[in-house]
Design a protein around this motif. Sequence first.
Motif, mmCIF file in Angstrom:
data_model
loop_
_atom_site.group_PDB
_atom_site.id
_atom_site.type_symbol
_atom_site.label_atom_id
_atom_site.label_comp_id
_atom_site.label_asym_id
_atom_site.label_seq_id
_atom_site.Cartn_x
_atom_site.Cartn_y
_atom_site.Cartn_z
ATOM 1 N N GLU A 57 -3.529 -6.650 -9.681
ATOM 2 C CA GLU A 57 -3.249 -5.377 -9.367
ATOM 3 C C GLU A 57 -2.571 -5.314 -8.013
ATOM 4 N N VAL A 58 -1.282 -4.401 -8.219
ATOM 5 C CA VAL A 58 -0.530 -4.176 -7.046
ATOM 6 C C VAL A 58 -1.224 -3.153 -6.353
ATOM 7 N N ARG A 59 -1.682 -3.444 -5.249
ATOM 8 C CA ARG A 59 -2.433 -2.569 -4.139
ATOM 9 C C ARG A 59 -1.447 -1.997 -2.995
ATOM 10 N N HIS A 60 -0.483 -2.794 -2.665
ATOM 11 C CA HIS A 60 0.385 -2.253 -1.693
ATOM 12 C C HIS A 60 1.672 -2.487 -1.979
ATOM 13 N N ARG A 61 2.769 -1.606 -1.517
ATOM 14 C CA ARG A 61 3.962 -1.558 -1.627
ATOM 15 C C ARG A 61 4.741 -1.398 -0.304
ATOM 16 N N HIS A 62 5.710 -2.165 -0.161
ATOM 17 C CA HIS A 62 6.418 -1.992 1.228
ATOM 18 C C HIS A 62 8.015 -2.001 0.748
ATOM 19 N N VAL A 63 8.865 -1.151 1.273
ATOM 20 C CA VAL A 63 10.292 -0.770 0.910
ATOM 21 C C VAL A 63 11.013 -1.112 2.362
ATOM 22 N N GLY A 64 11.881 -2.198 2.494
ATOM 23 C CA GLY A 64 12.656 -2.230 3.718
ATOM 24 C C GLY A 64 11.625 -3.233 4.587
ATOM 25 N N PHE A 65 12.087 -3.683 5.666
ATOM 26 C CA PHE A 65 11.415 -4.566 6.533
ATOM 27 C C PHE A 65 11.744 -4.195 7.783
ATOM 28 N N LYS A 66 10.738 -3.671 8.748
ATOM 29 C CA LYS A 66 10.906 -3.276 10.085
ATOM 30 C C LYS A 66 9.902 -3.871 10.875
ATOM 31 N N LYS A 67 10.226 -4.628 12.014
ATOM 32 C CA LYS A 67 9.592 -5.272 12.882
ATOM 33 C C LYS A 67 8.156 -4.480 13.505
ATOM 34 N N SER A 68 8.446 -3.218 13.468
ATOM 35 C CA SER A 68 7.578 -2.365 13.933
ATOM 36 C C SER A 68 6.375 -2.142 13.144
ATOM 37 N N ASP A 69 6.460 -2.511 11.847
ATOM 38 C CA ASP A 69 5.603 -2.317 10.919
ATOM 39 C C ASP A 69 4.866 -3.420 10.385
ATOM 40 N N ILE A 70 5.168 -4.604 11.001
ATOM 41 C CA ILE A 70 4.729 -6.002 10.636
ATOM 42 C C ILE A 70 2.997 -6.072 10.791
ATOM 43 N N ASP A 71 2.523 -5.522 11.618
ATOM 44 C CA ASP A 71 0.907 -5.209 11.774
ATOM 45 C C ASP A 71 0.379 -4.617 10.457
ATOM 46 N N SER A 72 1.010 -3.687 10.065
ATOM 47 C CA SER A 72 0.807 -3.027 8.913
ATOM 48 C C SER A 72 0.906 -3.807 7.539
ATOM 49 N N TYR A 73 1.990 -4.633 7.490
ATOM 50 C CA TYR A 73 2.197 -5.365 6.472
ATOM 51 C C TYR A 73 1.101 -6.444 6.551
ATOM 52 N N GLU A 74 0.711 -7.103 7.535
ATOM 53 C CA GLU A 74 -0.383 -8.261 7.610
ATOM 54 C C GLU A 74 -1.674 -7.702 7.526
ATOM 55 N N THR A 75 -2.139 -6.241 7.846
ATOM 56 C CA THR A 75 -3.329 -5.704 7.531
ATOM 57 C C THR A 75 -3.505 -5.626 6.140
ATOM 58 N N SER A 76 -2.371 -5.295 5.281
ATOM 59 C CA SER A 76 -2.576 -5.268 3.875
ATOM 60 C C SER A 76 -3.057 -6.578 3.269
ATOM 61 N N ILE A 77 -2.340 -7.565 3.926
ATOM 62 C CA ILE A 77 -2.703 -9.059 3.262
ATOM 63 C C ILE A 77 -4.144 -9.110 3.500
ATOM 64 N N GLN A 78 -4.412 -8.976 4.766
ATOM 65 C CA GLN A 78 -5.904 -9.444 5.329
ATOM 66 C C GLN A 78 -6.904 -8.604 4.527
ATOM 67 N N GLU A 79 -6.679 -7.311 4.161
ATOM 68 C CA GLU A 79 -7.575 -6.530 3.559
ATOM 69 C C GLU A 79 -7.834 -7.121 2.082
ATOM 70 N N LEU A 80 -6.849 -7.465 1.610
ATOM 71 C CA LEU A 80 -6.843 -8.325 -0.113
ATOM 72 C C LEU A 80 -7.457 -9.587 0.015
ATOM 73 N N LEU A 81 -7.343 -10.419 1.197
ATOM 74 C CA LEU A 81 -7.934 -11.449 1.270
ATOM 75 C C LEU A 81 -9.398 -11.734 1.509
ATOM 76 N N LYS A 82 -9.843 -10.740 1.994
ATOM 77 C CA LYS A 82 -11.149 -10.346 2.341
ATOM 78 C C LYS A 82 -12.055 -10.043 1.182
ATOM 79 N N GLU A 83 -11.278 -9.483 -0.070
ATOM 80 C CA GLU A 83 -12.064 -9.116 -0.971
ATOM 81 C C GLU A 83 -12.360 -10.425 -1.985
ATOM 82 N N ALA A 84 -13.543 -10.189 -2.760
ATOM 83 C CA ALA A 84 -13.943 -11.074 -3.601
ATOM 84 C C ALA A 84 -12.900 -10.725 -4.872
ATOM 85 N N SER A 85 -12.772 -11.973 -5.797
ATOM 86 C CA SER A 85 -12.290 -11.671 -6.938
ATOM 87 C C SER A 85 -13.106 -11.161 -7.803
#
Length: 153
Positions: free
Chosen positions: A125-153
């Motif tokens: 399931e698509v849980r997060h979507r990012h349009v564009g790439f801003k260095k100021s937002d990389i913490d937010s991008y990484e958090t979206s990855i970390q959140e899903l990695l913590k979830e069990a399948s």
Amino acid sequence: MLLRQKIFSVALLLTLSLSSQAEEWLSKFDLQQYQGQVVYLDFWASWCGPCRKSFPWLNEMEDRYKKDGLIIVGVNLDSDIEAAKRFLKNVPADFRVFSDPDGELADQYKLIGMPSSFVIDRNGEVRHRHVGFKKSDIDSYETSIQELLKEAS
């Protein structure tokens, strides 16, 4: 003669070293093959400036989280595959790359800008979507990855 052999050996090692860091081109993309893993799907093109800036960060994420189940797939939208290959010579990708020159996969994800990224959970399931790439937002991008990695399948 000995010097020539040493030079050849060094050149061979450099070639092998560089080729082992090269991107992996997928012949097809099937999200099902990554069932149970978190997928970061990134649409990019050689003419896209922010895409160029995002690749070092994507490489860092691949290196940091692949052991936790993250798969990064860069979907190239260039109609000329050689343009993509030239881009990758200058901006290497340490992750999988798929060519979508007709934009069929891009249409499925209804892109509205470049780059566009989708973070897909372990159930597909698509849980997060990012349009564009801003260095100021990389913490937010990484958090979206970390959140899903913590979830069990």
